[in-house]
Design an enzyme around this catalytic site. Structure first.
Site, mmCIF file in Angstrom:
data_model
loop_
_atom_site.group_PDB
_atom_site.id
_atom_site.type_symbol
_atom_site.label_atom_id
_atom_site.label_comp_id
_atom_site.label_asym_id
_atom_site.label_seq_id
_atom_site.Cartn_x
_atom_site.Cartn_y
_atom_site.Cartn_z
ATOM 1 N N LYS A 1 44.885 40.065 33.744
ATOM 2 C CA LYS A 1 43.889 40.713 34.601
ATOM 3 C C LYS A 1 43.035 41.698 33.791
ATOM 4 O O LYS A 1 42.584 41.400 32.701
ATOM 5 C CB LYS A 1 44.592 41.405 35.782
ATOM 6 C CG LYS A 1 45.300 40.452 36.718
ATOM 7 C CD LYS A 1 44.463 40.002 37.873
ATOM 8 C CE LYS A 1 44.221 41.055 38.893
ATOM 9 N NZ LYS A 1 43.505 40.505 40.067
ATOM 10 N N ASP B 1 37.414 47.165 38.779
ATOM 11 C CA ASP B 1 38.200 47.914 39.758
ATOM 12 C C ASP B 1 39.331 48.707 39.137
ATOM 13 O O ASP B 1 39.871 49.620 39.766
ATOM 14 C CB ASP B 1 38.805 46.927 40.778
ATOM 15 C CG ASP B 1 37.795 46.540 41.837
ATOM 16 O OD1 ASP B 1 36.975 47.389 42.205
ATOM 17 O OD2 ASP B 1 37.832 45.381 42.295
ATOM 18 N N ARG C 1 29.778 44.118 46.266
ATOM 19 C CA ARG C 1 29.217 43.666 44.985
ATOM 20 C C ARG C 1 29.443 42.176 44.784
ATOM 21 O O ARG C 1 28.637 41.494 44.171
ATOM 22 C CB ARG C 1 29.891 44.429 43.844
ATOM 23 C CG ARG C 1 31.361 44.120 43.743
ATOM 24 C CD ARG C 1 31.884 44.359 42.368
ATOM 25 N NE ARG C 1 32.278 45.718 42.167
ATOM 26 C CZ ARG C 1 33.535 46.151 42.232
ATOM 27 N NH1 ARG C 1 34.515 45.311 42.538
ATOM 28 N NH2 ARG C 1 33.841 47.393 41.993
ATOM 29 N N ARG D 1 36.010 36.853 49.205
ATOM 30 C CA ARG D 1 37.319 36.814 48.532
ATOM 31 C C ARG D 1 38.435 36.702 49.569
ATOM 32 O O ARG D 1 39.512 37.219 49.398
ATOM 33 C CB ARG D 1 37.515 38.088 47.686
ATOM 34 C CG ARG D 1 36.431 38.344 46.657
ATOM 35 C CD ARG D 1 36.363 37.231 45.607
ATOM 36 N NE ARG D 1 35.249 37.422 44.705
ATOM 37 C CZ ARG D 1 34.016 36.923 44.900
ATOM 38 N NH1 ARG D 1 33.753 36.177 45.957
ATOM 39 N NH2 ARG D 1 33.060 37.152 44.015
#
Ligand code: GLC
Length: 785
Positions: free
Chosen positions: A617, A474, A349, A333
């Protein structure tokens, strides 16, 4: 509205309108050297790490957007008129500046024509070299002789991205030079070393600037640099300021004549590596490197090619989805136009899941990445949330701080290891030893068992796993006060996978206890995690719930519903029921919402949850990553029509004609699509580096098309839309090529009961492993039970 189209034959996406809703990018480089380039040549470059070793600067989230980049200005010396080769930054009227950008695999080619001067730049990173090439050519298409001055522009960045705003220091630490036609840039990097980089042209320049302030001029921008307007550079060089790579070349062209040069950018000393590269990159060598790059991608993609009745699906599966999955696997990322380099290294992950889609093309790299992850795991089983393989040191007693332990990270390992072993048949891998982060080492099977042990040691009062720092989501930060139903399901799946691997690795005696751990958890979930029509998302230790019909908002969450099917926890019929609730409550034309209804903004007293605006999100957007889980679950349940409907809803290429709404590149998945609670519903965000790439590919190839590697062969178990007449797949598996044709004359979704292998009948639906190098024809027909 559309801005481009898929050229499937050439594996390119062609942008024929440069004013896209947002810069549509591509990735160059795939080993050491990484670069991002937009359809208007904006973007940046780095070596190995976008956070720690940036070469070119980019101004993220700025206006005007997408600056700076790898610009090439052209100026007609007769009229003084100038323009940029890419439409931006000068942005001449589109009626006069005709331009096309072809994003290909590992390269981007922009062609333009303005005032009868045609220009072409092909940007790429050669396979075996850590530098970038802008191969540039221009042609005089007018009937008179023309003299065109060409100026390059790129901004050198400070290597450590987080220090970019430490202007009181970084503006004065670097220095530039110009010798023998090559610009040099020297800047300090951590460890009291100096990093050198250089910018060169294979045709000798007649002028240069290395100072942004001199080239651009005061109170100007990249759209009207002073040097280009005046037609000459100033020869600026020395210490301090902002460094740029500006070379001035002049081409005199007769009518119809073409000429060109290559611009090169790389690390090392200008007088050494720069000069050597300039000598090495002859036009023939550049052509050979480019051909090599194209062949490399053709070979990589050839391992799985599809021909289905859906051209949008084929465009994604044959080119763009595996390409995106590769970028995601490679850069985790760390580098997009949104990920500015702060999430450097491997998300634990994330990488564990990114591996899943590239097993069949780069098993060796996957193996290395899995080992990188295992090295970040402590003996007690938990793992670092982010691993930086470039600097990770094991055996120093390091432990993960308690508040930084996620409940899911270590539980993904079993899936990656299982998929790797099934793809390659490499059973020895299971008993290979890998160091623990803290001290000592264990076999890979020991690592997988430790992950389960850690999870078991961190259960709450209802026997479910504690959420800890968070689980996969998250934004769900429930600490030790909340138990996650979803991660408990993930634990069940990790148990089945680990039990199978233990047996394969010769430790069948340990598989029994792992299975018992699973059964215990399945019972806890079905006792404390079921809400009546779906599974809860989490249960607080005080007994209150998250994701219940009783809750005011966030009543039903997506993740646990498909995972109840994937993990087998909902085999008692609840999985089917839960997936029905997903269809009723969460699905939309643009994908499945993460939960519904959204939280209304920043409410107080949401237990430990970050809350985005409604529809964005992790607050009830169509969070794309878990969408393919629903496709997998529907396929497991035999619902091919529904699985495909979910697939189409998310499919980037299916939105090509509605690009003004979708906003991001029609050839890649984004992290989320705005949910139905917001007027921007359908707009996608955060393209490229998302676990969606990996899971969408797995869902489509292994579940909808149903071609799944097993230890003993290739399982053929499609679950397709009933309207399809059939499909074809070419799949390379352990070195043999399988040409698979499935027919569906009865218009069913599922049901392969026997196969025809090279013309001979074969019972069941598992194609046995064939000899390396052999070619096998597989045909089958979907049949009712
Ligand atoms: C982002 C993160 C990923 C996380 C997901 C859900 O995509 O990269 O690690 O699982 O958000 O919160």
């Amino acid at each position: 509205m559309r801005y481009g189209y898929f050229d499937n034959l050439n594996c390119e996406y062609v942008i024929d309108r440069p004013d896209t809703p947002w810069p549509w990018i591509n990735y160059l480089g795939d080993h050491e050297y990484g670069a991002i380039i937009s359809n208007n040549a904006g973007g940046y470059s780095f070596l190995r790490s976008p956070g720690q070793n940036r070469l070119l600067r980019y101004r993220f989230n700025a206006v005007p957007c997408d600056r700076p980049g790898r610009y090439i200005y052209l100026r007609d010396s007769e009229t003084g008129e100038f323009w940029s080769h890419s439409w931006s930054p000068t942005q001449k009227p589109l009626t006069e500046h005709h331009t096309e950008c072809r994003h290909g695999l590992g390269y981007t080619r922009i062609t333009s024509s303005f005032k009868e001067i045609a220009s072409e730049a092909c940007y790429f990173v050669p396979l075996d070299d850590a530098l970038e090439i802008w191969n540039f050519r221009l042609t005089n298409r007018s009937r008179r002789s023309r003299t065109i001055d060409v100026f390059t522009y790129c901004e050198f960045g400070f290597p450590v991205f987080t220090s970019e705003t430490a202007l009181q220091a970084i503006l004065y630490v670097a220095s530039t030079s110009f010798h023998n036609g090559i610009i040099g840039y020297a800047t300090p990097i951590p460890g009291w070393r100096t990093r050198h980089s250089w910018f060169a042209s294979t045709v000798a320049p007649i002028g240069f600037d290395t100072k942004r302030e001199a080239f651009v001029g005061p109170w100007r921008g990249e759209d009207n640099p002073l040097a280009v307007e005046l037609g000459h550079c100033t020869g600026s060089v020395g210490a301090g300021g902002n460094a740029v790579g500006c070379l001035h070349l002049r081409f005199s062209l007769e009518p119809g004549e073409s000429s060109g040069t290559a611009f090169l950018l790389g690390e090392g000393l200008a007088g050494k590596e720069g000069e050597a590269a300039r000598a090495r990159y002859t036009p023939e060598h550049i052509a050979a490197c480019f051909a090599g790059l194209k062949q490399h991608w053709r070979d990589r993609l050839a391992n799985l090619q599809t021909k289905t009745p859906d051209p949008d699906m084929d465009a994604m599966l044959n080119v763009w989805n595996p390409y995106q999955a590769h970028a995601t696997f490679h850069w985790s990322r760390s580098a997009t136009l949104i990920e500015a380099g702060l999430r450097d290294g491997l998300g634990y992950r994330d990488t564990a899941q990114d591996c899943l889609a590239v097993m069949h093309t780069e098993a060796d790299l996957v193996r290395g990445k899995i080992i990188d992850l295992l090295r970040g795991q402590e003996r007690r089983g938990c793992a670092l949330h982010k691993v930086q393989p470039l600097t990770l040191e094991t055996g120093k007693g390091e432990s993960v701080p308690e508040q930084e332990i996620w409940s899911d990270d270590h539980l993904w390992l079993a899936l990656s290891v299982g998929a790797y072993v099934r793809e390659t048949g490499d059973l020895a891998f299971l008993n290979q030893t890998v160091p623990w982060l803290d001290k000592g080492e264990g076999t890979i099977l020991d690592h997988l068992v430790a992950a389960l042990e850690y999870a078991r040691a961190n259960r709450g009062p209802h026997g479910l796993l504690l959420c800890l720092a968070a689980d996969w989501n998250d934004a769900l930060q429930l600490g030790r006060e909340g138990q996650s139903v979803f991660v408990s399901m993930q634990f069940c799946k990790a148990c089945s996978e680990t039990a199978d691997l233990l047996k394969l690795g010769g430790r069948g005696e340990d598989a029994g206890s792992v299975k018992a751990w699973r059964s215990e958890m399945v019972e806890a979930i079905n006792t404390h995690g079921w809400d009546g029509s779906w599974y809860l998302r989490a249960r607080m230790n005080d007994g209150s719930t998250i994701g219940s019909e009783q809750d005011k908002v966030a009543k039903i969450w997506l993740e646990p519903q498909p995972w109840s099917v994937i993990s087998g926890v909902g085999d008692n019929g609840r999985g089917t029921r839960a997936m029905g609730s997903v269809a009723e409550r969460l699905a939309s034309d643009h994908g499945i919402h993460l939960f519904m209804p959204p939280h209304q903004g920043y409410e107080e007293n949401i237990p430990g949850r970050v809350c985005y605006p409604p529809g964005y999100k992790e607050n009830a957007a169509i969070f794309c990553h878990p969408n393919p889980w629903a496709m997998v679950a529907e396929c497991m349940l035999g619902n091919g029509d529904r699985a495909y409907r979910y697939y189409r809803a998310l499919l980037p290429s299916a939105m090509n004609e509605r690009a003004e709404l979708r906003h991001i590149e029609p050839y890649v998945y984004g992290q989320f699509v705005v949910g139905s609670s917001d007027p921007a519903h359908g707009t996608a965000h955060n393209p490229w580096l998302t676990g969606t790439a990996s899971w969408a590919y797995v869902a489509a190839t292994q579940w909808i098309l149903g071609i799944r590697p097993q230890i003993d062969g290739l399982l053929i178990d499609p679950c397709i839309p009933s309207s399809w007449d059939g499909f074809h797949v070419r799949r390379v598996f352990r070195g043999a090529t399988y040409e698979i044709t499935i027919k569906n004359p009865q218009h069913l979704s599922r049901g392969i009961r026997r196969l025809c292998l090279d013309g001979k009948e074969y019972p069941g639906n598992l194609v046995p492993v064939a000899r390396k190098g052999s070619k096998i024809t597989v045909s089958a027909e979907l049949q009712p039970e």
